[in-house]
Motif scaffolding. Sequence first.
Motif, short mmCIF file in Angstrom:
data_model
loop_
_atom_site.label_atom_id
_atom_site.label_comp_id
_atom_site.label_asym_id
_atom_site.label_seq_id
_atom_site.Cartn_x
_atom_site.Cartn_y
_atom_site.Cartn_z
N ASP A 90 -9.13 -21.17 36.87
CA ASP A 90 -9.34 -22.02 35.55
C ASP A 90 -8.06 -23.18 35.68
N ARG A 91 -8.54 -24.27 34.54
CA ARG A 91 -7.21 -25.03 34.58
C ARG A 91 -6.28 -24.85 33.91
N ALA A 92 -5.39 -25.42 33.87
CA ALA A 92 -3.93 -25.18 33.24
C ALA A 92 -3.38 -26.34 32.82
N GLN A 93 -2.02 -26.30 32.02
CA GLN A 93 -1.37 -27.04 31.44
C GLN A 93 0.21 -27.16 31.88
N ILE A 94 0.82 -27.63 31.88
CA ILE A 94 2.57 -27.79 31.60
C ILE A 94 2.58 -28.18 30.58
N VAL A 95 3.52 -27.47 30.16
CA VAL A 95 4.39 -27.61 28.72
C VAL A 95 5.82 -27.10 28.37
N LEU A 155 -4.37 -35.09 30.05
CA LEU A 155 -3.16 -36.36 29.83
C LEU A 155 -2.19 -35.90 30.28
N ASP A 156 -1.07 -37.15 30.75
CA ASP A 156 0.05 -36.86 32.00
C ASP A 156 1.00 -37.61 30.90
N LEU A 157 1.93 -36.96 31.02
CA LEU A 157 3.56 -37.44 30.17
C LEU A 157 4.42 -38.04 30.88
N PRO A 158 4.41 -39.19 31.50
CA PRO A 158 5.04 -39.63 32.83
C PRO A 158 6.59 -39.68 32.08
N GLY A 159 7.80 -38.89 33.05
CA GLY A 159 8.88 -38.87 32.15
C GLY A 159 9.22 -37.86 32.18
N SER A 160 8.40 -36.69 31.73
CA SER A 160 8.52 -35.62 30.97
C SER A 160 7.92 -34.41 32.20
N SER A 161 8.39 -33.22 32.07
CA SER A 161 7.51 -32.44 33.19
C SER A 161 6.63 -31.54 32.13
N ASN A 162 5.08 -32.26 31.53
CA ASN A 162 3.95 -31.52 30.58
C ASN A 162 3.26 -32.74 31.40
N LEU A 204 -5.05 -39.35 31.73
CA LEU A 204 -4.78 -40.62 30.74
C LEU A 204 -3.40 -40.11 30.18
N LEU A 205 -3.29 -41.67 29.85
CA LEU A 205 -1.67 -41.63 28.64
C LEU A 205 -2.10 -41.46 27.35
N PRO A 206 -1.32 -40.49 26.58
CA PRO A 206 -1.86 -40.29 24.80
C PRO A 206 -1.46 -41.45 24.50
#
Length: 184
Positions: free
Chosen positions: A27-32, A72-79, A99-101
């Motif tokens: 499965d796919r996963a995300q980091i929040v 979607l990557d949020l650089p500089g964060s753990s997201n 991609l970036l938001p």
Amino acid sequence: MSAMSHDYADVDPESALKYAVQHIKGDRAQIVEGAIEPVSPTWAHENAADLIREQLGPRLRELGLRAGSGNLDLPGSSNWYVPDLAVVPAELAKTEGALLPDQTLLIVEVTSDSNGDTDRTVKRRRYAEYGAPLYLLVDRQEGACTLFSEPGKLGYTRVEGPYPFGTPVQLPSPFDLTLDTTDF
């Protein structure tokens, strides 16, 4: 036989975490906010996302845009997010990586019992901080849609809604489209 010694001092924790989530088998996963979460939506959840995709489709083709649920990557964060739907220019839709938001034109998140608070608060704040111009929250638990726009470091400065399901939601330029929310 001696154990091999590794020096991990030069490993960037953010990069390591994002690398790991991209290589989870299955499965796919995300980091929040640093926590890895599986992405496994229900059929009712997918129904709402698909109804939006269907309504957007003809207009997206006219504008040279594409919709999908790419990373979607949020650089500089753990997201590292997997949105339910993101609209991007057609050329960016050919990107292999994340991609970036701020490269999106619209992000849609559909809540589930397990992630409703994340979509309502954490993702809303982070999408604004990272410049996503429009964020549509389809809140299935509340039975309402809210459109957030005009992002800034402290959040979205414009909020339209919440509109109860069945109330049309007007998407601004470049979409200039009214979404029918009756069957969400």
